[in-house]
Motif scaffolding. Structure first.
Motif, short mmCIF file in Angstrom:
data_model
loop_
_atom_site.label_atom_id
_atom_site.label_comp_id
_atom_site.label_asym_id
_atom_site.label_seq_id
_atom_site.Cartn_x
_atom_site.Cartn_y
_atom_site.Cartn_z
N GLU A 1 -0.97 -4.18 -7.43
CA GLU A 1 -1.77 -4.69 -6.32
C GLU A 1 -1.65 -3.78 -5.09
N HIS B 1 2.99 -6.58 -8.74
CA HIS B 1 2.95 -6.38 -7.29
C HIS B 1 2.68 -4.91 -6.95
N ILE C 1 1.88 -8.17 -0.11
CA ILE C 1 2.47 -7.56 -1.31
C ILE C 1 3.95 -7.27 -1.09
N LYS D 1 -3.70 -0.65 -5.78
CA LYS D 1 -5.13 -0.92 -5.68
C LYS D 1 -5.58 -1.02 -4.21
#
Length: 566
Positions: A118, A115, A211, A121
């Motif tokens: 992510e 998580h 997220i 990113k």
């Protein structure tokens, strides 16, 4: 309440919080592990404690008999079961709590890492869009400044009368070029700005909330797992509480089973000797010496005085026979238990007879079973050979015969001891002298012999008539030594008529053993008494002038000649 909407700008804080949650989970797992070790060590120490105080039952004689002992050993058994329940608690915690926590912590770390990656990113992509928009903006700004400079240059040349037409035309073309480039950069900037705004909106209203929602769900699952482990931690012990309660109830029942009356009776049964208490001592009249006449010194002294002296001598020497409460002699136990007091001997023999009867019953059952099997084999040869059972059947018959002989032998010994116990009271009061002599096969230390003819123990008794000069000599001169002995073992000599000795001590022998296991000895200081013959190494001087035997008197020649002259 959602982390995605409320904490949209707290990515680093959520990173730290989720890491703290995993650290807390691992800390609790460590706590459970230490609790498991405590339970295991506690159970181990309890088992060691039980093992330390449990009896080492090498033989049936060492088994607990008193109710207080039986209760204590039952408590030890319950405590051993209690230790087992502590081990169950440790195993349950290790499997249900600690193992589950360690597996979940590993999965939690993997999920958190995914998580957070992510989220990073998404943040990196938004930063890239912002950089593209910022670059287009800066380029548009730069082109606008260049177009503005081209505009000023064209206006300056256009108003200058001295400028040529070619310079003005060149400045105009430059202005048109810069203006066109500014318009293109403007469009690029507008496009990048629109794209960035869209990505930023998507980042903060779609990607990041998703997220953060996953992180929130992960953290909530961690909290739920901790709650389940807390409950499992308590349930691991609550499950064994009923069994632990039964163990404690067993201890209480063991305490209630203690019976002081029964224990007292066991003490009586264990130590009862079966002997009768010693009788009264006879009166010893020492005043007879005062009224002795001159004729008392002659060889033809009156039989009455001689009888009195004989009784005195006998009584004096019979004093050493009251040894009912002495120690048992050192040495191996005898097969017929004759080294024990009558009551204990009877109990031992009865126990042995019961054991032999049980063994006989087993052998008889085995014989019946073999005979039945032999009949089956004879009727159905395909099932087996009847002859194969013959060796085992012969062995069983031999065992039965041997056990029957053993039972008969022990029953004979039991009848002997029961007969002696029943007739002891009559024999004890047969005479004034013999009532001092302990009947049975006791010795000064409560020892016994196998020979029933050697039941009389203690100092020897004189039989027949004695003259007065025997009395005078015994009172004045001690018996001469007929040898010497060396003590092999120490002897306490607490009982009357015995002589204490130390290991290696050398003594004079004044009367040798007549088959009753006792030798009369004397120290150098003149102290006399009886010592066990098996405790000494005897060296007799058979050619010695002073050698005498029990029942004889040593009379000096001078004293005898004086009597003859008179």
């Amino acid at each position: 309440m959602s982390w995605g909407t409320e904490l949209w700008d707290q990515f680093d804080s959520l990173d730290k919080h989720t890491q703290w949650g995993i650290d807390f989970l691992e800390r609790y797992a460590k706590f459970v592990k230490e609790r498991i070790e405590i339970e295991q060590n506690y159970a181990k120490q309890l088992r060691n404690l039980v093992k330390k105080y449990c009896p080492k039952r090498s033989s049936k004689d060492e088994e607990p008999r008193f109710t207080s002992c039986v209760a204590f050993f039952n408590i030890l058994n319950e405590l051993n079961d209690y230790a087992g329940q502590r081990e169950v608690v440790a195993e349950e915690m290790a499997h249900r709590v600690y193992g589950e926590l360690m597996r979940y912590a590993h999965d939690l770390k993997t999920e958190r890492k995914m998580h957070l990656q992510e989220g990073r990113k998404a943040q990196q992509y938004l930063d890239m869009c912002w950089k593209q928009m910022d670059n287009s903006k800066k380029k548009f700004e730069r082109e606008c400044r260049e177009a503005e400079k081209a505009q000023q240059s064209y206006e300056r040349l256009d108003n200058d009368t001295n400028a040529t037409k070619a310079d003005v035309e060149k400045a105009k073309q430059q202005l048109n070029l810069r203006t066109h480039m500014a318009d293109e950069n403007k469009n690029e900037y507008a496009a990048q700005l629109q794209n960035f705004n869209g990505e930023q909106h998507k980042h903060f209203y779609v990607v990041i909330p998703q997220i953060y929602k996953q992180l929130q769900e992960m953290d909530e699952r961690r909290t739920i797992k901790l709650s389940e482990c807390y409950r499992g931690f308590a349930d691991s012990e609550r499950k064994v509480i009923p069994i632990i309660s039964k163990c404690l109830e067993g201890m209480i029942l063991a305490a209630k089973s203690v019976d002081e009356r029964r224990d007292s009776q066991m003490v009586v049964d264990s130590f009862k000797s079966g002997f009768e208490p010693p009788g009264d001592f006879p009166f010893e009249d020492y005043s007879q010496h005062i009224y002795r006449t001159i004729s008392d010194g002659t060889i033809s002294a009156s039989k009455q005085e001689s009888g009195k002296m004989d009784a005195k001598t006998t009584v004096g020497k019979a004093k050493g026979k009251l040894w009912l409460f002495g120690k048992k002699p050192k040495g191996p136990a005898l097969e017929d238990f004759s080294h024990l007091p009558p009551e204990q001997r009877r109990k031992k023999l009865q126990q042995r007879i019961d054991e032999l009867n049980r063994e006989l019953q087993k052998e008889s059952d085995q014989k019946d079973a073999l005979n039945k099997m032999k009949d089956v084999y004879e009727k159905n040869p395909q099932m087996g050979d009847p002859g194969s059972l013959q060796p085992k059947l012969a062995e069983t018959m031999n065992n039965i015969d041997r056990l029957r002989m053993e039972i008969h032998k022990n029953e004979a010994w039991l009848s002997e001891v029961e007969g002696k116990t029943g007739g002891r009271g009559d024999r004890r009061h047969s005479s004034d002298i013999n009532h001092l002599v302990t009947q049975g096969r006791e010795s000064p230390e409560g020892s016994y012999t196998d020979d029933a003819n050697q039941e009389v123990r203690g100092p020897p008794q004189q039989h027949g008539h004695h003259s007065e000069f025997d009395d005078e000599f015994e009172d004045d001169d001690p018996l001469p030594a007929i040898g010497h002995c060396k003590a092999i073992y120490p002897f306490d000599g607490h009982n009357e008529g015995t002589l204490a000795m130390k290991e290696g001590e050398v003594l004079y022998i004044i009367e040798e053993d007549k088959g009753d296991g006792w030798t009369r000895a004397r120290r150098q200081n003149g102290e006399e008494g009886y010592v066990p013959t098996s405790y000494i190494d005897v060296t007799l001087e058979k050619n010695s002038k002073g050698a005498v035997r029990r029942g004889e008197k040593f009379v000096p020649w001078g004293f005898l000649s004086r009597l003859i002259i008179h």
